[in-house]
Enzyme design. Structure first.
Site, PDB file in Angstrom:
ATOM      1  N   TYR A 139       0.833  -1.209   0.000  1.00  0.00           N
ATOM      2  CA  TYR A 139       0.000   0.000   0.000  1.00  0.00           C
ATOM      3  C   TYR A 139       0.864   1.254   0.000  1.00  0.00           C
ATOM      4  CZ  TYR A 139      -2.779   3.748   2.088  1.00  0.00           C
ATOM      5  OH  TYR A 139      -3.370   4.953   2.360  1.00  0.00           O
ATOM      6  N   LEU A 169      -4.235   9.639  11.135  1.00  0.00           N
ATOM      7  CA  LEU A 169      -5.337  10.553  11.423  1.00  0.00           C
ATOM      8  C   LEU A 169      -6.329   9.940  12.410  1.00  0.00           C
ATOM      9  CD1 LEU A 169      -6.103  11.769   7.778  1.00  0.00           C
ATOM     10  CD2 LEU A 169      -4.543  12.797   9.457  1.00  0.00           C
ATOM     11  N   HIS A 182      -7.939   1.801  11.723  1.00  0.00           N
ATOM     12  CA  HIS A 182      -6.584   2.146  12.125  1.00  0.00           C
ATOM     13  C   HIS A 182      -6.495   2.189  13.654  1.00  0.00           C
ATOM     14  CE1 HIS A 182      -6.251   3.472   7.872  1.00  0.00           C
ATOM     15  NE2 HIS A 182      -5.036   3.011   8.032  1.00  0.00           N
ATOM     16  N   LYS A 190     -11.846  -1.329  21.202  1.00  0.00           N
ATOM     17  CA  LYS A 190     -11.426  -2.393  22.119  1.00  0.00           C
ATOM     18  C   LYS A 190     -11.672  -2.004  23.574  1.00  0.00           C
ATOM     19  CE  LYS A 190      -7.792  -4.504  19.230  1.00  0.00           C
ATOM     20  NZ  LYS A 190      -8.131  -5.929  19.384  1.00  0.00           N
ATOM     21  N   TRP A 205      -2.084  -5.118  18.666  1.00  0.00           N
ATOM     22  CA  TRP A 205      -1.014  -5.543  17.776  1.00  0.00           C
ATOM     23  C   TRP A 205       0.343  -5.069  18.315  1.00  0.00           C
ATOM     24  CZ3 TRP A 205      -2.073  -8.812  13.878  1.00  0.00           C
ATOM     25  CH2 TRP A 205      -3.359  -8.828  13.344  1.00  0.00           C
TER      26      TRP A 205
END
Length: 244
Positions: A139, A169, A182, A190, A205
């Site tokens: 990407y 952002l 994101h 979460k 992550w």
């Protein structure tokens, strides 16, 4: 002198997270003719659809925000389509804009284009000093090619194309889909789910040691619109900044 208020502007991705704020900023500056092409009407991977979109809108300025984008999970699952879709959309659109003599093309890239081991904070002169982080490299490199294209077209054709790189952002209208969001909306979701379920913690992550820079989406939109505004070279020299 041309201004945003008397320009016809196409904002690809104008119905998305960042795009909605850019469109609002344009309208606040008096821009009356804004076209936001939708995927159901124009597939920007298809050159015939691009040509038809340009025929329909006759823009004087294009702000290219449209992208296939997502978080770590989405990048891992779809590296091929993320590369192809983003590269094809941007490269073809800029070429058609040049041929149609669209006065200005604003390409918006991604901080994922920076090398994996760039020093923190990032410096613009380090953008070519290494390969991006492998998870989102397809990407990031697809979007980075618009920087190469803009520089090459300016050099060969004198075409007024610029390339902007916002950082991560966050803000209103963000994507909270756990499969594609994101970091900030993912963490917000979460945390909210953990509160609702009475959980003692959340799983994220990575190692937790990563350093990130975040920018409020309305500030990013303001910067994009400022860079889009037609300005005179006298004004540029006075401010020692090359945007137009």
């Amino acid at each position: 002198m041309r201004t945003l208020a008397n320009s016809r502007v196409v904002v690809t991705g104008g119905a998305g997270f960042l795009g909605r704020h850019v469109v609002a900023k344009l309208r606040a500056r008096g821009c009356q003719e804004i076209l936001v092409p939708r995927a159901k009407d124009y597939d920007l991977r298809d050159r015939d659809d691009i040509a038809r979109m340009l025929d329909d809108s006759r823009p004087q300025i294009i702000i290219h925000l449209a992208a296939r984008v997502g978080g770590i999970g989405a990048n891992r699952e779809h590296p091929g389509s993320f590369f192809y879709d983003n590269l094809t959309m941007g490269v073809q659109l800029m070429e058609h804009a040049r041929r149609r003599k669209v006065a200005k093309f604003v390409a918006v890239g991604t901080v994922c284009a920076y090398p994996k081991f760039a020093s923190v904070p990032f410096r613009e002169d380090e953008i070519w000093n290494g390969y991006p982080e492998e998870t989102n490299a397809p990407y990031g490199l697809a979007k980075k090619m618009l920087l190469v294209q803009a520089q090459a077209y300016r050099q060969e054709y004198g075409y007024n194309a610029i390339f902007l790189i916002p950082v991560n952002l966050y803000g209103p209208w963000d994507n909270f889909n756990p499969a594609s969001s994101h970091v900030i909306p993912a963490l917000v979701l979460k945390c909210q789910e953990a509160i609702d379920q009475g959980a003692e913690g959340i799983t994220v992550w990575g190692t937790g040691q990563a350093s990130r820079e975040f920018l409020y989406v309305e500030d990013a939109a303001e910067g994009i619109v400022l860079a889009t505004e037609p300005v005179s070279y006298t004004h540029l020299r006075a401010h020692e900044t090359v945007l137009d």
